[in-house]
Scaffold this active site. Structure first.
Site, mmCIF file in Angstrom:
data_model
loop_
_atom_site.group_PDB
_atom_site.id
_atom_site.type_symbol
_atom_site.label_atom_id
_atom_site.label_comp_id
_atom_site.label_asym_id
_atom_site.label_seq_id
_atom_site.Cartn_x
_atom_site.Cartn_y
_atom_site.Cartn_z
ATOM 1 C CB SER A 108 -0.891 -0.027 1.235
ATOM 2 O OG SER A 108 -1.719 1.082 1.240
ATOM 3 N N GLY A 109 0.599 2.132 -0.920
ATOM 4 C CA GLY A 109 1.343 3.391 -0.983
ATOM 5 C C GLY A 109 2.584 3.317 -1.853
ATOM 6 C CB THR A 113 -3.575 3.939 -7.465
ATOM 7 O OG1 THR A 113 -4.046 2.859 -6.663
ATOM 8 C CG2 THR A 113 -4.741 4.674 -8.075
ATOM 9 C CG ASN A 158 -1.763 5.648 -0.658
ATOM 10 O OD1 ASN A 158 -1.805 6.868 -0.817
ATOM 11 N ND2 ASN A 158 -1.835 4.797 -1.658
ATOM 12 C CB SER A 161 -5.196 3.786 0.784
ATOM 13 O OG SER A 161 -5.015 2.404 0.745
ATOM 14 C CB SER A 162 -7.024 1.387 -4.101
ATOM 15 O OG SER A 162 -6.091 2.155 -4.821
ATOM 16 N N GLY A 389 -2.753 -2.949 -2.083
ATOM 17 C CA GLY A 389 -1.470 -3.576 -1.789
ATOM 18 C C GLY A 389 -1.415 -4.179 -0.396
ATOM 19 C CD GLU A 391 -4.308 -2.077 3.833
ATOM 20 O OE1 GLU A 391 -3.937 -1.026 3.272
ATOM 21 O OE2 GLU A 391 -5.486 -2.299 4.136
#
Ligand SMILES: Nc1ncnc2c1ncn2[C@@H]1O[C@H](COP(=O)(O)OP(=O)(O)O)[C@@H](O)[C@H]1O
Ligand SMILES: [Mg+2]
Length: 1028
Positions: A108-109, A113, A158, A161-162, A389, A391
């Site tokens: 993540s981050g 994306t 993030n 973050s998605s 991602g 996390e």
């Protein structure tokens, strides 16, 4: 040339780890990453895999010029870039017609994306636009801000973050223009709607609406411009984030919604739902003495009821009761305060979650390519996977469990495709190969997903089993079932050291990317994902158009238990893996340089950890030892055979020999390739690229040649066809002509034969043998006659008729003459008639009798030779009323001495008068006129014989006229003595009076002489005429 396009900066470290000198050293690997990162070179390759380090700042490497630089250029000729990967995938799709996918992974981050957005932008800018669907590019691009507003949130890892997984298909038509798209979404983290960890936020859209929404919009929605007012937005205690500008983002999202095709009404309905979720969060409960919950915030209910179009009292009851069906009877059982609150939250999550799914469907509808002629068969697809991602948080729950499981699966796919299958292939192909050891995370995937034994199965079992199942019993069950698994630990099973960092309600998974402790609290509920029946019923009554689509009445009657969240997720992941496996993958491995989201900070520990778990070192080792490209012999030969004379156009021998001949011809060095059992392996990309370039050149010349050949061929074919047609026509025509000629000849021969026969039999009576001949003779006579008819009465020519026609010919001749005469007569005038009548008379009298008659024929007779003024008036007076018919000057010869005297002869009605000047010398009554004598010679002398009974009569008169024929004709007519003119040969006797006689002798001489001869006769010498 491309090498020179690279700047010195581009060459910091190595662009491709494959070129790293000490390729087994992790230190060297990380050092290279660091060096490049320092220079803002965030991209580096491992072969064809792109490693990307999040710069956390905007770099000037995403401009249009950059895109152009990467367009259509070989992968290794320019510095590493996400655009190079995009372009490579695009070109592979176009040239090999294979669907592609770009797999972006990383925690993540790490920049997944962002990377996926760059790819999409690259296609939007560089691909040709389809004229039919110009808008699709915009829609593809604009789907991102919308989905991010509703599906992304700030987390500790993030700021954007998605919170859902996204796989997007971009569809291209055969020209390579993007024409449509389709999005698959995966498990939205719904729990965020009602709860956020400290330092995190709810989904962006809530803040965007509150910050950016226009005043009257907020008024309509019953919202205040203050996020702190809303229970669902305060849990994380993080209303403002420096990197996020909600107000601006609102504008972007609002515009994007329009581009995607949302009407104002759609947007209004959508925002009604977002607002109603906020209002729901503010619904508060009190507790009656009985413990039953009741709602304390009626105003919220009012708004809610209006916004979602459900009756307030229905809503209220639904939010405080639960419908139980016992023995076929429906019962409303009141909820306590805690139960009511969780029912409310469940409703919020359900509403938001389903609305999100509706949104994705709506976007899909807008991206769908609707051309009926376009089937997915001739479409090519590039898939773009950007999924949440890996996390780890302080407190990890069901969502993290799912997210990390998903990342395990992706890692598994990566391993399968890059490490395992590659090495398996070398072995299968008999390439000498030193196996590279790597960690295969399949064991962890199995731990999570295996049927009956895996964590998901155990969780489902706990959810479904009757009795008092709870999160804790689930944990115990886990310990019982998978307790011995090397990647699974709980507080109870852990050693002392681990125990210290684990709670009693946690289990730990040793993921490929690190250890994560999951708190089992809420696992069962989240997995069940249940919404009370009466809440569903209430929602089904909604008048909101979106909610009516989200809550289907059929769901109420469906007795089947819905699949649990984890199982649904597992199934959709399995489908995703299948989709990805069916395509040719490109990889982007994202690395996060630090946890602080800071630019320029290179946290070596963090990075080493990622390099390790992403398996980048193993990836490099396999790549180094291995071969960048492999192709089946037939494919390779088929593609490149045109480059070598021996293999072009077809290789007859064994494929491997063909390939061997080909690469030797191309000058491949032995270390650059290996020949396996069915494939050729090429070690370096540049070798293949060089071959590709050669092919490109060759293709052009081949194309020209083909074109020329084809043109020649088609022209020749056309010409041949033309020629053939011409020949056919010619032959046909010649045939006709020949047949006609032959026929004519036959007829001619026949005619000649008949003719000859006819000629032979011509004297026989008519019979078949001669009838043609006879007819022909007749016919030809008649035809000849018709062409040669006499032109006038004098024309006496007439063709000789055949004997059979002699009579007819004579008739015809007469008819013809009659006709001509008749025609002639019709045309003559009275004067002419009169003339002719006189000529007729002349002819009767003189023809063939007098020499100068022929001379007179062409000379016209005149009416008179003396006019009124020529005659003396006294003579006229003496003549009285008798009409004068003709007058002519004449010479009179005396009866005695034959003296010539000039006189005028006047022909009157009853008599002829001889006048001299004013005197009438002699009147001869026609009744007394006996006759007239004239010689047969050419002279003009004549004698008028008179009856001589009394002496008063002077006797016969000798006269001479220059127009003797005319004069005598007139006299004969006037006196009606036509038969009394006698033409004598030799001499004429006449009476002189008193019985005496005179004689005139006529002889021919050279000229006219009239004189008294010695014998006393009148001698007339008439000139001889030539005509006689
Ligand atoms: N290529 C990049 N250039 C500049 N900033 C980036 C880039 N990639 C990521 N970032 C920054 O990192 C943040 C997180 O990236 P994101 O792609 O959302 O991560 P992920 O999707 O992997 O969780 C972005 O919001 C952005 O600020
Ligand atoms: Mg993301």
């Amino acid at each position: 040339m491309m090498e020179s396009a690279l700047t010195a900066r581009d060459r910091v470290g190595v662009q491709d780890f494959v070129l790293l000198e000490n390729h087994t050293s992790e230190v060297a690997f990380i050092e290279n990453l660091r060096k490049r990162f320092k220079e803002n070179l965030i991209y580096t390759y491992i072969g064809s895999v792109l490693v990307s380090v999040n710069p956390y700042k905007d770099l000037e490497i995403y401009t249009k010029q950059h895109m152009e630089r990467y367009r259509g250029v070989n992968f290794y000729e320019v510095s590493p870039h996400i655009y190079a990967v995009s372009d490579n995938a695009y070109r592979s799709m176009r040239t090999e017609r294979r669907d592609q996918c770009i797999l972006i992974s990383g925690e993540s981050g790490a920049g997944k994306t962002e990377a996926s957005k760059k790819v999409l932008q690259y296609y939007a800018v560089t691909c040709p636009a389809s004229d039919k669907v110009q808008t699709v590019k915009d829609r593809l691009l604009q789907s991102n801000p919308v989905l991010e507003a509703f599906g992304n949130a700030k987390t500790l890892r993030n700021d954007n973050s998605s919170r859902f997984g996204k796989y997007m298909d971009i569809q291209f038509d055969f020209k390579g223009a993007p024409v449509g798209g389709h999005i698959l979404n995966y498990l939205l983290e719904k729990s965020r709607v009602v709860h956020q960890s400290h330092g995190e936020r709810n989904f962006h859209i809530f803040y965007q609406l509150i910050e950016g929404g226009e005043e009257d919009l907020l008024r309509r929605l019953g919202l205040e411009r203050n996020a702190q007012q809303y229970q669902y937005l305060v849990k994380g205690n993080c209303p403002k984030v420096s990197s996020i500008n909600d107000r601006n983002d609102w504008k972007v999202v609002r515009k994007a919604l329009t581009v995607i095709g949302f009407t104002d009404d759609d947007v209004e309905e959508l925002l009604n739902i977002i607002a109603s979720v906020l209002h729901l969060g503010n619904v508060q409960y009190g507790s009656e003495e009985s413990g039953n919950a009741y709602i304390t915030t009626d105003s919220q209910i009012k708004y809610l009821s209006r916004l979602i179009g459900v009756d307030g009292s229905v809503l209220k009851e639904a939010l405080t009761h639960k419908k139980i069906i016992a023995k076929g009877e429906e019962l409303m059982s009141p909820l306590n305060q805690e139960q009511a609150a969780s029912a409310r939250d469940a409703l919020s999550k359900a509403i938001y979650g389903r609305t999100f799914t509706w949104l994705v469907n709506k976007i899909n509808a807008s991206l769908e390519f609707k051309d009926s002629s376009f089937s997915s068969k001739n479409a090519s697809v590039i898939g773009l996977l950007d999924i949440y991602g890996f996390e780890v948080f302080q407190n990890n729950s069901f969502e993290q469990f799912c997210i990390n499981y998903c990342n395990e699966k992706l890692q598994q796919l990566f391993i399968e495709l890059t490490l395992k299958s590659e090495q398996d292939e070398y072995e299968a192909e008999g390439i000498t190969w030193e196996p590279v050891q790597y960690f295969n995370n399949k064991i962890i995937c199995d731990l999570v997903e295996e049927k009956f034994k895996g964590i998901i199965s155990i969780l489902d079992e706990e959810c479904l089993r009757p009795g008092d199942a709870s999160d804790i019993t689930f944990l115990e069950k886990l310990e019982d079932t998978v307790g011995g698994h090397p990647h699974f630990v709980t507080h109870k099973l852990a050693d002392g050291k681990t125990r210290k960092v684990m709670g009693r309600e946690e289990f730990r998974l040793l993921h490929y990317a690190g250890e994560v402790n999951y708190n089992v609290n809420g696992f069962l509920d989240k997995n069940n994902d249940l919404l009370f029946r009466n809440l569903k019923e209430a929602m089904c009554m909604s008048e909101n158009k979106i909610l009516t689509q989200c809550f289907d009445r059929e769901e109420l009657t469906d007795k089947k238990r819905p699949e649990t969240a984890a199982t649904q997720f597992k199934t959709s992941l399995a489908q995703l893996m299948e989709i990805l496996m069916s395509k040719e993958p490109s990889y982007v491995r994202c690395i996060k340089p630090n946890d602080a989201k800071q630019a320029g900070r290179f946290d070596e520990v963090l990075i080493r950890h990622q390099v390790k778990y992403l398996g980048l070192m193993e990836n490099l080792r396999v790549r180094r030892a291995g071969f960048a490209y492999r192709r089946r012999y037939e494919t390779f030969l088929q593609r490149y055979k045109s480059l070598c004379p021996e293999t072009w156009p077809n290789w007859q021998g064994r494929l491997v020999d063909g390939v061997s001949t080909l690469v030797k011809h191309l000058g491949y060095k032995p270390e650059e390739y290996k020949l396996g059992r069915t494939k050729i392996f090429i070690r370096f990309p540049k070798t293949l690229f060089a071959t590709e370039d050669a092919l490109e050149v060759r293709k052009h010349s081949l194309a020209t040649k083909l074109q020329a050949c084809w043109k020649g061929y088609s022209q020749k074919t056309k010409y041949r066809k033309l020629r053939r047609s011409a020949i056919v026509i010619q032959a046909w025509w010649r045939g006709i002509l020949a047949r006609r000629r032959a026929q004519r000849r036959r007829q001619a021969a026949e005619t000649i034969r008949r003719f000859i026969k006819g000629f032979i039999y011509r004297h026989q009576p008519r019979c078949p043998e001669n009838e043609y001949f006879l007819d022909y003779v007749r016919y030809s006579f008649l035809m000849k006659l018709s062409r040669n008819l006499p032109k006038n009465v004098l024309d006496k020519s007439w063709p000789t008729p055949p004997p059979a026609l002699a009579e007819a010919s004579e008739h015809l001749r007469k008819l013809c003459m009659q006709n001509m005469v008749w025609k002639y007569c019709k045309t003559i005038s009275p004067e002419w008639k009169h003339q002719l009548e006189q000529k007729m008379v002349a002819s009767e009298i003189f023809k063939d009798k007098k020499d100068n008659y022929p001379q007179s024929v062409p000379k016209l007779f005149v009416s008179t030779r003396l006019n009124g003024e020529d005659i003396n008036p006294k003579v006229v007076q003496a003549l009285g009323t008798d009409k004068m018919k003709y007058a002519v000057p004449v010479t009179k010869y005396d009866r005695k001495g034959y003296k010539a005297r000039s006189r005028q002869l006047l022909l009157m009605g009853n008599s002829a008068i001889i006048a001299e000047e004013a005197k009438v010398k002699q009147r001869i009554d026609y009744s007394a006129l006996k006759g007239i004598s004239v010689s047969s010679l050419s002279d003009g002398v004549f004698v008028i014989h008179v009856v001589c009974e009394d002496n008063k009569q002077k006797g016969d008169v000798v006269l001479q006229s220059d127009h003797v024929i005319e004069t005598l004709t007139k006299v004969a007519i006037c006196a009606d003595k036509i038969n009394s003119i006698n033409i004598s040969q030799g001499s004429i006797k006449f009476t002189v009076g008193q019985g005496k006689e005179g004689i005139i002798d006529f002889t021919s001489g050279s000229e006219l002489i009239v004189a008294k001869a010695k014998n006393g006769h009148l001698s007339v010498t008439a000139p001889r005429l030539n005509s006689r």
